[in-house]
Scaffold this motif. Structure first.
Motif, PDB file in Angstrom:
ATOM      1  N   ASP A  91       0.700  -1.317   0.017  1.00 57.62           N
ATOM      2  CA  ASP A  91      -0.048   0.045   0.059  1.00 57.62           C
ATOM      3  C   ASP A  91       0.762   1.462  -0.010  1.00 57.62           C
ATOM      4  N   ASP A  92       1.907   1.123   0.895  1.00 53.78           N
ATOM      5  CA  ASP A  92       2.779   2.246   0.809  1.00 53.78           C
ATOM      6  C   ASP A  92       3.642   2.526  -0.337  1.00 53.78           C
ATOM      7  N   ASP A  93       4.021   1.510  -1.069  1.00 50.29           N
ATOM      8  CA  ASP A  93       4.740   1.769  -2.501  1.00 50.29           C
ATOM      9  C   ASP A  93       3.619   2.047  -3.482  1.00 50.29           C
ATOM     10  N   SER A  94       2.378   1.849  -3.346  1.00 46.71           N
ATOM     11  CA  SER A  94       1.351   2.416  -4.369  1.00 46.71           C
ATOM     12  C   SER A  94       0.908   3.799  -4.147  1.00 46.71           C
ATOM     13  N   THR A  95       1.211   4.154  -2.914  1.00 47.02           N
ATOM     14  CA  THR A  95       0.903   5.596  -2.817  1.00 47.02           C
ATOM     15  C   THR A  95       2.228   6.609  -2.797  1.00 47.02           C
TER      16      THR A  95
END
Length: 118
Positions: free
Chosen positions: A109-113
Motif C-alpha cells: 500500500d505504501d509503495d502504491s501511494t
C-alpha cells in the motif's frame, strides 16, 4: 467464495474446526452448521467429515457415540488435551502469518501511494 479463499481454507480448516470444538462438543452436522453460520458457507459436508476422520486418527479429539432419534448413533467430537495443544499451536502460527501478511500489505500500500520510492 472464490478459488483463492477455497485454497486458503484447505490449510486452515483443521484449526477452524478445532476452534469450534474448543467452544463445545459437536457432531459432524453441527460442526458444518457452525461453519456456515460463521460465513464458511462453501465448505462441503463431505470435507468436514473427512477432516473429522483425520483429527480423530491424529488423536486430537475424543469421540463418543450418542444415540440418535433418527438412524444410527452419532459421533460426538470433543477436543482433548492434545487437540488443545494443536489449537494453541495453530493460533500462534496464524498470528505470526497474519502479521507478516499484514506487513506485506502495508508495504505494498505504501509503495502504491509513493510510486517514486522504488
Amino acid at each position: 467464495m472464490g478459488n483463492q479463499m477455497t485454497e486458503l481454507l484447505k490449510g486452515t480448516l483443521e484449526g477452524i474446526v478445532l476452534a469450534i470444538l474448543a467452544e463445545q462438543s459437536a457432531y459432524g452436522y453441527e460442526i458444518t452448521a457452525q461453519l456456515r453460520e460463521r460465513g464458511f458457507s462453501d465448505i462441503a459436508e463431505g470435507t468436514v467429515y473427512a477432516l473429522l476422520v483425520r483429527i480423530e486418527q491424529k488423536g486430537l479429539v475424543e469421540v463418543e457415540k450418542v444415540p440418535s432419534e433418527k438412524g444410527p448413533p452419532r459421533k460426538v467430537y470433543s477436543l482433548n488435551d492434545q487437540g488443545r495443544r494443536q489449537l494453541a499451536e495453530f493460533w500462534t502460527t496464524w498470528s505470526a502469518l497474519a502479521q507478516r501478511i499484514e506487513e506485506l500489505r502495508a508495504a505494498a500500500d505504501d509503495d502504491s501511494t509513493n510510486p517514486g520510492r522504488n
